[in-house]
Design a protein around this motif. Structure first.
Motif, short mmCIF file in Angstrom:
data_model
loop_
_atom_site.label_atom_id
_atom_site.label_comp_id
_atom_site.label_asym_id
_atom_site.label_seq_id
_atom_site.Cartn_x
_atom_site.Cartn_y
_atom_site.Cartn_z
N LYS A 147 -74.05 8.63 51.73
CA LYS A 147 -72.97 7.90 51.09
C LYS A 147 -73.46 6.57 50.52
O LYS A 147 -73.06 6.16 49.43
CB LYS A 147 -71.83 7.66 52.08
CG LYS A 147 -71.08 8.93 52.47
CD LYS A 147 -69.91 8.63 53.37
CE LYS A 147 -69.16 9.90 53.73
NZ LYS A 147 -68.00 9.66 54.61
N TRP A 151 -73.09 5.61 46.73
CA TRP A 151 -72.34 4.41 46.34
C TRP A 151 -73.11 3.59 45.32
O TRP A 151 -72.55 3.13 44.33
CB TRP A 151 -72.07 3.53 47.56
CG TRP A 151 -70.96 4.00 48.45
CD1 TRP A 151 -70.36 5.23 48.47
CD2 TRP A 151 -70.32 3.23 49.48
NE1 TRP A 151 -69.41 5.28 49.44
CE2 TRP A 151 -69.35 4.07 50.08
CE3 TRP A 151 -70.48 1.94 49.96
CZ2 TRP A 151 -68.54 3.64 51.13
CZ3 TRP A 151 -69.68 1.51 51.01
CH2 TRP A 151 -68.71 2.35 51.58
N ALA A 154 -73.19 5.24 42.07
CA ALA A 154 -71.86 5.21 41.44
C ALA A 154 -71.70 3.98 40.55
O ALA A 154 -70.92 3.99 39.59
CB ALA A 154 -70.77 5.22 42.51
N PHE A 277 -69.37 9.01 43.34
CA PHE A 277 -68.27 8.62 44.20
C PHE A 277 -68.03 9.66 45.29
O PHE A 277 -67.50 9.34 46.36
CB PHE A 277 -67.00 8.42 43.39
CG PHE A 277 -67.01 7.17 42.53
CD1 PHE A 277 -66.94 5.92 43.12
CD2 PHE A 277 -67.11 7.26 41.15
CE1 PHE A 277 -66.97 4.77 42.34
CE2 PHE A 277 -67.13 6.12 40.37
CZ PHE A 277 -67.06 4.87 40.96
#
Length: 408
Positions: A147, A151, A154, A277
Motif C-alpha cells: 500500500k 500510495w 498514486a 489507489f
C-alpha cells in the motif's frame, strides 16, 4: 542477522511514519512524475525539429534520460546510504532545476548535443525519484508495504495532468521557439518538489552501530524470486517506454496535432498512476504474481488495439492500456522484489535492480525511434506481444516451482 540487528529492525517499523512519508512522497511523485512526462512528450519533438532529414535519432534525448537513470541508480543508492533519503532527494531536485534551465538554453541555441546533456542530467535525477517507492516502504510493516508503494505511485495521477498541461500552456511562451518556456516552468516544479522532500524522515538503519553486512549480491540475485521479479520489472517498464517514446512521433506523423499527442500522454500517465489507489489492496487480496500477470496481459492488449487503427481513439485507448499494464506489472514486480532482500541489504539490491531495469529501458527508448523510422508503427506494436508472453511464462514457472517447494 544478529539478535541486536533484528531488534533494531523491529524497532524501525513504524506504519505511522510510513504513512506520513508516503503522503509527502506522493506529492513529490506528482511533480517528479511531471518532470518525466514533460521530457517524454517534448524531447522527441524538439529533437526532431533540431535534426536534419534523418529523424531516426529524434528519440535520442529520451534515451539519454533513461540512460541517466540507469547510470544514476548505483550512485543514488550510495549517496542515500551515506547521507540519508532526505539529503539525497533534495539535492537531486535542486540539480533538476539547473538541468531544466540548461535544456531551455539548449532550445534557445538550437543545440541538439546540449539538449541531450541537459536531459541526461534529468535522468540522473530520475534515478533518485525511482527510490521514492522504496523510501515509502522503508519503515512500513510487511502488510503495509504494497500500500505504501502504491500510495506513492498514486501521486503520479496528478503528474499525468501537471506534465502535459504544463507543456500545453507554456510551449509557445517564447514563440517561435517551441518548448523553451516549458523547460523554465519545469525548473519551478523541481524547486517545489525539493521543498516537499525536505520534510520526509527516514532513519538510516544501514549506517548505525548495529548494522550488519548483508549477503553477497550474487547470492541474492540467484534466488528464483529475484530473477522473475527483476525480469517482470524489466519487461513492464521497457515495453511501456518503448511504445510511449514512439507514440508522440507516430501521432504527429499520422497527421494528428501536438495537442492530441499531449493529451494522449496525459491520459497515459493518469492510467499509469491512477490504479495505484487500489493496486496495493488488489495485491493484498489476489497476490503479487496474479496482478503482475494481468499487467503483462494488458500490455499485449495495448499492442492489439494500436494495430487496429491510427485515429485518436486508437492511440488514446492503447496508451491507457499501456499505462494500466505498466502499473500492475511494475508495482507487482516491485512488491515481489521486496521479498528477496533483508532490511540491511535494501539500498544495494534496490539500486542494482534499478540499474538492471533502466539499462534495458534505455535500450528500448533508443531502439524505439529507429524502429519507428525504419519499420513503422505496426512493427513497434508487434514487438510488444512476444516479450509480454515470455514474461508471463517465466512468472508461471516461478509459481509452479514455489508450489512444489511448499508441497515438498
Amino acid at each position: 542477522m544478529t539478535a541486536t540487528a533484528a531488534t533494531a529492525d523491529a524497532g524501525f517499523i513504524d506504519d505511522g511514519l510510513a504513512r506520513r512519508n508516503a503522503r509527502l512522497l506522493a506529492g513529490a511523485q506528482a511533480l517528479g512524475g511531471a518532470n518525466a512526462s514533460i521530457i517524454f512528450l517534448t524531447a522527441p519533438l524538439v529533437g526532431s525539429s533540431l535534426l536534419g532529414a534523418d529523424k531516426s535519432l529524434a528519440t535520442l534525448p529520451v534515451s539519454f534520460f533513461v540512460l541517466g537513470i540507469a547510470f544514476g541508480t548505483i550512485p543514488a543508492g550510495a549517496i542515500m546510504h551515506r547521507f540519508g533519503r532526505r539529503v539525497g532527494f533534495t539535492a537531486a531536485f535542486l540539480f533538476s532545476a539547473l538541468c531544466s534551465l540548461l535544456a531551455a538554453v539548449a532550445v534557445f541555441r538550437a543545440s541538439f548535443p546540449l539538449l541531450c546533456v541537459a536531459i541526461l542530467g534529468q535522468g540522473l535525477v530520475g534515478a533518485f525519484a525511482q527510490q521514492f517507492r522504496f523510501a515509502a516502504a522503508d519503515t512500513a510493516s510487511e502488510g503495509f508495504k504494497p500500500k505504501a508503494i502504491s500510495w506513492v505511485l498514486a501521486g503520479g495521477v496528478l503528474a499525468g495532468v501537471v506534465g502535459p498541461q504544463t507543456v500545453i500552456y507554456t510551449k509557445d511562451l517564447f514563440d517561435p521557439i517551441l518548448f523553451a518556456g516549458t523547460y523554465i516552468a519545469q525548473a519551478g516544479l523541481a524547486l517545489v518538489c525539493c521543498a516537499i522532500l525536505s520534510f520526509i524522515r527516514v532513519p538510516n538503519r544501514e549506517s548505525g552501530p548495529v548494522a550488519v553486512k548483508g549477503r553477497p549480491l550474487k547470492e541474492i540475485f540467484a534466488q528464483r524470486r529475484f530473477i522473475v521479479a527483476a525480469a517482470c520489472g524489466v519487461v513492464s517498464y521497457s515495453l511501456m517506454t518503448f511504445v510511449m517514446t514512439a507514440t508522440p512521433l507516430a501521432m504527429v506523423g499520422c497527421g494528428l496535432s501536438t495537442e492530441d499527442a499531449a493529451l494522449g500522454i496525459q491520459w497515459h500517465v493518469i492510467a499509469m498512476y491512477g490504479p495505484s489507489f487500489f493496486t496495493g489492496s488488489l495485491i493484498a487480496r489476489f497476490g503479487k504474481e496474479r496482478i503482475v500477470s494481468i499487467g503483462l496481459a494488458l500490455l499485449s492488449g495495448c499492442a492489439i488495439v494500436a494495430l487496429n487503427g491510427v485515429d485518436v481513439a486508437h492511440f488514446w485507448t492503447a496508451l491507457v492500456l499501456l499505462g494500466v499494464g505498466w502499473n500492475f506489472g511494475f508495482i507487482g514486480a516491485t512488491a515481489m522484489l521486496t521479498d528477496t532482500y533483508r532490511p540491511n541489504e535494501r539500498t544495494r539490491v534496490q539500486s542494482a535492480n534499478d540499474f538492471l531495469v533502466f539499462g534495458f529501458v534505455a535500450a528500448a527508448s533508443f531502439s524505439s525511434g529507429k524502429i519507428l523510422h525504419i519499420f513503422g508503427w505496426e512493427t513497434v506494436n508487434w514487438i510488444v506481444i512476444p516479450f509480454s508472453a515470455a514474461a508471463l511464462l517465466l512468472l508461471g514457472w516461478l509459481v509452479l516451482a514455489e508450489r512444489r517447494t511448499v508441497a515438498s
